[in-house]
Design a protein around this motif. Structure first.
Motif, PDB file in Angstrom:
ATOM      1  N   GLN A   1      58.719  22.032  15.179  1.00 55.60           N
ATOM      2  CA  GLN A   1      60.118  22.343  15.446  1.00 55.60           C
ATOM      3  C   GLN A   1      60.635  23.341  14.425  1.00 55.60           C
TER       4      GLN A   1
ATOM      5  N   ARG B   1      66.570  30.659  25.174  1.00 58.54           N
ATOM      6  CA  ARG B   1      66.290  29.643  26.201  1.00 58.54           C
ATOM      7  C   ARG B   1      64.832  29.187  26.148  1.00 58.54           C
TER       8      ARG B   1
ATOM      9  N   GLU C   1      64.428  26.802  23.140  1.00 59.20           N
ATOM     10  CA  GLU C   1      65.018  25.511  23.423  1.00 59.20           C
ATOM     11  C   GLU C   1      64.169  24.714  24.407  1.00 59.20           C
ATOM     12  N   SER C   2      63.664  25.383  25.428  1.00 52.65           N
ATOM     13  CA  SER C   2      62.818  24.699  26.418  1.00 52.65           C
ATOM     14  C   SER C   2      61.533  24.189  25.779  1.00 52.65           C
TER      15      SER C   2
ATOM     16  N   VAL D   1      61.098  23.368  22.565  1.00 47.27           N
ATOM     17  CA  VAL D   1      61.406  22.244  21.698  1.00 47.27           C
ATOM     18  C   VAL D   1      61.661  20.983  22.521  1.00 47.27           C
ATOM     19  N   LYS D   2      62.358  21.129  23.628  1.00 47.97           N
ATOM     20  CA  LYS D   2      62.669  19.981  24.474  1.00 47.97           C
ATOM     21  C   LYS D   2      61.388  19.375  25.060  1.00 47.97           C
ATOM     22  N   SER D   3      60.504  20.245  25.554  1.00 52.00           N
ATOM     23  CA  SER D   3      59.270  19.739  26.141  1.00 52.00           C
ATOM     24  C   SER D   3      58.394  19.061  25.091  1.00 52.00           C
ATOM     25  N   SER D   4      58.374  19.598  23.884  1.00 47.48           N
ATOM     26  CA  SER D   4      57.584  18.980  22.822  1.00 47.48           C
ATOM     27  C   SER D   4      58.140  17.603  22.483  1.00 47.48           C
ATOM     28  N   SER D   5      59.444  17.480  22.437  1.00 44.01           N
ATOM     29  CA  SER D   5      60.067  16.196  22.135  1.00 44.01           C
ATOM     30  C   SER D   5      59.755  15.172  23.211  1.00 44.01           C
ATOM     31  N   MET D   6      59.811  15.590  24.465  1.00 43.75           N
ATOM     32  CA  MET D   6      59.525  14.672  25.567  1.00 43.75           C
ATOM     33  C   MET D   6      58.067  14.220  25.540  1.00 43.75           C
TER      34      MET D   6
END
Length: 469
Positions: A385, A448, A451-452, A454-459
């Motif tokens: 991140q 974008r 952000e996408s 980072v979001k996918s890595s978190s999920m």
């Protein structure tokens, strides 16, 4: 006197007995005459009293030589019994021989001439017999006493074709008395030369030809009249084949209209062969020249010489063999390629299974690593991140520097692509605004994307944590 009357009565009684018990037939010492091949009847009947019975009747004969033979016996209970030597030759006329003892000789012969005895046994009177002398005459038949007019028919034998030998005509005659002389002639002409007359036969001792045609007449006669018969001879057409100016060679067979060489040909068979035929309208001939080994018939010439025919056959055979070999080779190659494809498919399937197995092993190792050190995994995620944030800040810095550079260029003066001051300056507000807008859009797009990511890595991390035990 009384004694005399008694004697007379006894004698009368005896006489009455003798009168009533006696033969009715035949008469004493009867002599019969009969013809041969006819039936002879020999009578024998005896009259008996009411208290008497005929027990047996026996017929026998005695030939002139003195030999006596028993012919037949008739018994009142057993019936008639014929001696073996006279079976089917004699029989009783009546079905009851004790009542009527007449004997029948069915087919009289000269050997039946003898003295026959009819012997009758009566109970209780005794035995009685009579003899018959038989004489057999032979019948002489006179045949053909009346004269019968003659009759004649002509019969032929052999073939009536040109060149045939041995044909003949025969006059078959009948009549009483039988005609002895036969004469032959040809109607409207005399007999041809070379014809032999022998008794009732007319023989053609030479080969026939068309001049032998005609109506042949056979005539015969006896004391009752004359008879004639006619026969029309027509000579059929036939080819006479011969070798011109010479005789036919040995081993050549003439069969009707064909000339056959029944042996292998040789050079001595060369020559001109002539076929001659004739009928009542005339004579015709045809010739054919035979050359051995020099000229081929048209049919053989169309096919070519034997060597050429042999070459054609060999070439066709080789071509056929080649075609068969090519077909077999294609089939073998096809089978080989199919086997090779099957092997490749099996190898590819094996490799695919190995790759799937390896990928499964790698996945299991990753899961083990995450399960072993969750803190290390969280740190790695944090570093990822931070790296993405750093990348975003660098990109934002680069975008700002680019904007400041553009602003500087627009604020002070314009430069060319090499950084040199532009010689000709022109105010282009539309172009500057378009560049700024494009830069903004690119920067927003990059944001974008970060952000996408980072979001996918978190999920992914959350899902991984949920699957852990």
């Amino acid at each position: 006197m009384m004694k005399l009357l008694a004697c007379i009565s006894v004698i009368g009684f005896r006489l009455m007995v003798c009168v009533h018990s006696e033969f009715i037939e035949p008469s004493p010492s009867l002599a019969l005459r009969s013809f041969s091949s006819t039936q002879t009847r020999m009578p024998c009947r005896f009259m008996v009293e009411a208290d008497e019975q005929v027990v047996q009747v026996t017929w026998s004969r005695q030939k002139p030589g003195g030999e006596r033979e028993q012919i037949i016996v008739g018994h009142f209970t057993e019936g008639p019994i014929v001696s073996p030597d006279f079976l089917s030759l004699v029989q009783f006329e009546s079905s009851d021989p004790t009542v009527d003892s007449t004997l029948l000789i069915l087919n009289t012969k000269k050997a039946d001439q003898a003295t026959y005895t009819c012997h009758i046994s009566i109970f209780p009177s005794g035995s009685f017999q009579r003899q018959i002398s038989l004489t057999v005459w032979r019948v002489l038949r006179l045949i053909g006493c009346a004269a019968v007019p003659p009759d004649a028919v002509i019969a032929d034998s052999g073939s009536w074709r040109v060149g045939h030998s041995g044909s003949e005509l025969r006059c078959v005659v009948k009549g009483n008395p039988l005609p002895q002389n036969v004469t032959w002639s040809r109607k409207d002409d005399r007999l041809p030369a070379g014809v032999l007359v022998k008794e009732d036969r007319l023989m053609f001792v030479r080969p026939l030809n068309v001049t032998d045609e005609g109506v042949y007449v056979c005539q015969t006669a006896n004391s009752a009249g004359i008879a004639k018969a006619e026969f029309k001879v027509e000579i059929g057409s036939r080819c006479l084949i011969y070798w011109k100016d010479d005789r036919l060679p040995a081993g050549v067979l003439v069969k009707e209209d064909r000339l056959m060489f029944v042996r292998p040909l040789n050079v001595t068979d060369e020559g001109v062969y002539v076929c001659q035929t004739a009928n009542s309208a005339g004579i015709a001939k045809a010739e054919f020249k035979v050359e051995i080994g020099k000229r081929w018939p048209e049919s053989a010439r169309a096919l070519g010489s034997p060597s050429e025919t042999l070459l054609i056959i060999i070439g066709a055979s080789v071509a056929g063999v080649l075609v068969i070999v090519i077909v077999i080779a294609i089939i073998l190659i096809n089978c080989h390629l199919r086997r090779k494809n099957r092997k490749l498919k099996r190898a590819l399937s094996t490799r695919t299974e190995e790759m799937i197995s390896l990928s499964r092993q790698v996945s299991m190792r990753r899961l083990d690593s995450f399960n072993g050190d969750l803190r290390t995994a969280l740190e790695e995620i944090a570093l990822i991140q931070m790296d993405s944030v750093t990348k975003g800040s660098v990109l934002s810095v680069e975008d700002r520097s680019t904007l400041s550079d553009v602003k500087g260029r627009h604020g002070d003066r314009e430069y060319d692509s090499l950084g040199r001051p532009a010689i000709y300056t022109a105010y282009r507000p539309a172009r500057s605004s378009r560049n700024i807008r494009e830069i903004e859009e690119e920067r927003n797009e990059r944001r974008r994307r970060v952000e996408s990511y980072v979001k996918s890595s978190s999920m992914s991390l959350v899902l991984l944590l949920c699957r852990l035990p």
